[in-house]
Design an enzyme around this catalytic site. Structure first.
Site, mmCIF file in Angstrom:
data_model
loop_
_atom_site.group_PDB
_atom_site.id
_atom_site.type_symbol
_atom_site.label_atom_id
_atom_site.label_comp_id
_atom_site.label_asym_id
_atom_site.label_seq_id
_atom_site.Cartn_x
_atom_site.Cartn_y
_atom_site.Cartn_z
ATOM 1 N N GLN A 15 0.827 -1.214 0.000
ATOM 2 C CA GLN A 15 0.000 0.000 0.000
ATOM 3 C C GLN A 15 0.860 1.263 0.000
ATOM 4 O O GLN A 15 0.611 2.180 -0.788
ATOM 5 C CB GLN A 15 -0.935 0.024 1.224
ATOM 6 N N ASP A 49 13.564 -10.112 0.221
ATOM 7 C CA ASP A 49 12.830 -10.717 1.330
ATOM 8 C C ASP A 49 13.579 -10.360 2.613
ATOM 9 O O ASP A 49 14.765 -10.688 2.750
ATOM 10 C CB ASP A 49 12.782 -12.247 1.124
ATOM 11 N N TYR A 65 0.843 -7.097 16.330
ATOM 12 C CA TYR A 65 1.273 -5.978 15.490
ATOM 13 C C TYR A 65 1.880 -4.870 16.351
ATOM 14 O O TYR A 65 2.971 -4.371 16.087
ATOM 15 C CB TYR A 65 0.058 -5.451 14.717
ATOM 16 N N LYS A 70 5.681 -3.358 16.692
ATOM 17 C CA LYS A 70 5.946 -1.939 16.399
ATOM 18 C C LYS A 70 6.706 -1.263 17.544
ATOM 19 O O LYS A 70 7.616 -0.470 17.297
ATOM 20 C CB LYS A 70 4.636 -1.194 16.088
HETATM 21 N N1 SER Z 1 -3.291 0.619 9.382
HETATM 22 C C1 SER Z 1 -2.677 -0.285 10.303
HETATM 23 C C2 SER Z 1 -3.604 -1.356 10.684
HETATM 24 O O1 SER Z 1 -4.781 -1.109 10.714
HETATM 25 C C3 SER Z 1 -2.241 0.442 11.539
HETATM 26 O O2 SER Z 1 -0.984 0.940 11.394
HETATM 27 O O3 SER Z 1 -3.188 -2.419 11.001
#
Ligand code: SER
Length: 319
Positions: free
Chosen positions: A12, A54, A143, A147
């Site tokens: 994206q 990769d 996630y 981060k």
């Molecule tokens: N756009 C991302 C997500 O929704 C957040 O950084 O996972």
């Protein structure tokens, strides 16, 4: 920033960032890094070099850095939040093992590195309104865990080895070129596609859920500006809050209906995404980015909505 490697160049952010650097940074050579199955096509492929990159293959990455004398790496490889909950070990492998491979190469070969952080680096105990630059970061999603660890590891390589790591905490990114895949904020992209195509939109995030969002042109500008900022002004490095708009679904739908009154929406709340969204900030305070490298967004919800609808109508040849 002259010889640049964009890892995740077909994603994206990467698909637009690669093209913007090629177009706008004079004398730059940008290598479009991709993984098999996500090959670059069209203008992205034709306008510059492309290589398999990769993040889990350190030798392969080092060879690209040598071959093109890379000085700046944009590390955009990541599983987004909802997918990472389904595949936590894969998310860890890509986000953490991949990052340390990149940081080691950067240390050895003198590259600057940008690895984005996110609103996902915050958690339920974080102050949700006006979320400060420096605050509690105890996310409960994989996630988010990756981060926060990315921010810490990137700062570690800067302080210990002098690697020029810098980054921003992106809000949910709204764009019309490449769809995001499996994020919590994806609804704010997908609703535009439904609106333009005249399809009913099924919203996985409940009404009243505020999150920070940003239009892609502002996000790309941030990704470039932070890497060319005067380093002597930077007090922070990994990562800066950046913000431009905060809304809940009903506000976005109302804005789109100003231009496409027929938009139909039904809620089917996804508990996984909703729990993640509830733990994220409603609105971040980006005053440090404004003070340290003159961050300033250009788009608000109205100008973004007009631009999104125009672009998607062209894309799908709908008048
Ligand atoms: N756009 C991302 C997500 O929704 C957040 O950084 O996972």
């Amino acid at each position: 920033m002259k010889n640049v490697l964009v890892i995740g160049s077909t994603g994206q952010i990467g698909s637009e960032l690669t093209m913007k650097i090629r177009r706008e940074i004079a004398g730059s050579q940008v290598v479009a890094g991709y993984i098999p199955g996500a090959e670059p096509k069209g203008i992205l492929l034709e306008s510059g070099p492309a290589e398999i990159a990769d993040v889990r293959d350190a030798q392969g990455l080092a060879a690209i850095v040598d071959k093109y004398k890379i000085d700046t790496i944009y590390n955009l490889a990541a599983l987004l939040s909802a997918v990472a909950e389904r595949k936590p070990l894969l998310a860890w492998d890509i986000q953490m093992n991949g990052l340390i491979n990149i940081l080691e190469i950067a240390r050895e070969k003198g590259c600057a590195v940008f690895t984005p952080s996110s609103i996902g680096s915050f958690g339920p105990e974080t102050p949700h309104v006006g979320t400060p630059q420096d605050t509690i970061q105890r996310p409960r999603s994989m996630y988010g865990v990756t981060k926060v660890a990315t921010e810490l590891l990137s700062d570690y390589y800067f302080h210990k080895y002098g690697v020029d790591t810098r980054s921003v905490r992106f809000p949910g990114l709204i764009s019309n070129v490449t769809l995001p895949g499996g994020g919590t904020t994806d609804y704010a992209v997908e609703v535009y596609y439904s609106a333009v195509k005249g399809e009913e939109f099924v919203c996985p995030i409940g009404p009243g859920t505020y999150m920070d969002m940003m239009y892609m042109p502002d996000a790309l500008k941030a990704a470039i500006d932070i890497m060319i900022a005067d380093p002597t002004r930077l007090i922070h490095r990994n990562s800066f809050n950046i913000a431009s708009m905060s809304f809940e679904p009903e506000q976005l739908f109302a804005k789109i209906r100003e231009y496409i009154p027929s938009l139909k929406v039904r809620y089917e709340v996804d508990p996984v995404r909703q729990a993640i969204a509830n733990s994220w900030p409603d609105s971040m305070d980006d005053s440090c980015a404004r003070a340290e490298w003159d961050w300033k967004p250009s788009f608000d919800m109205d100008s973004m909505t007009r631009d999104m609808i125009d672009a998607l109508r062209k894309k799908f040849a709908i008048s």
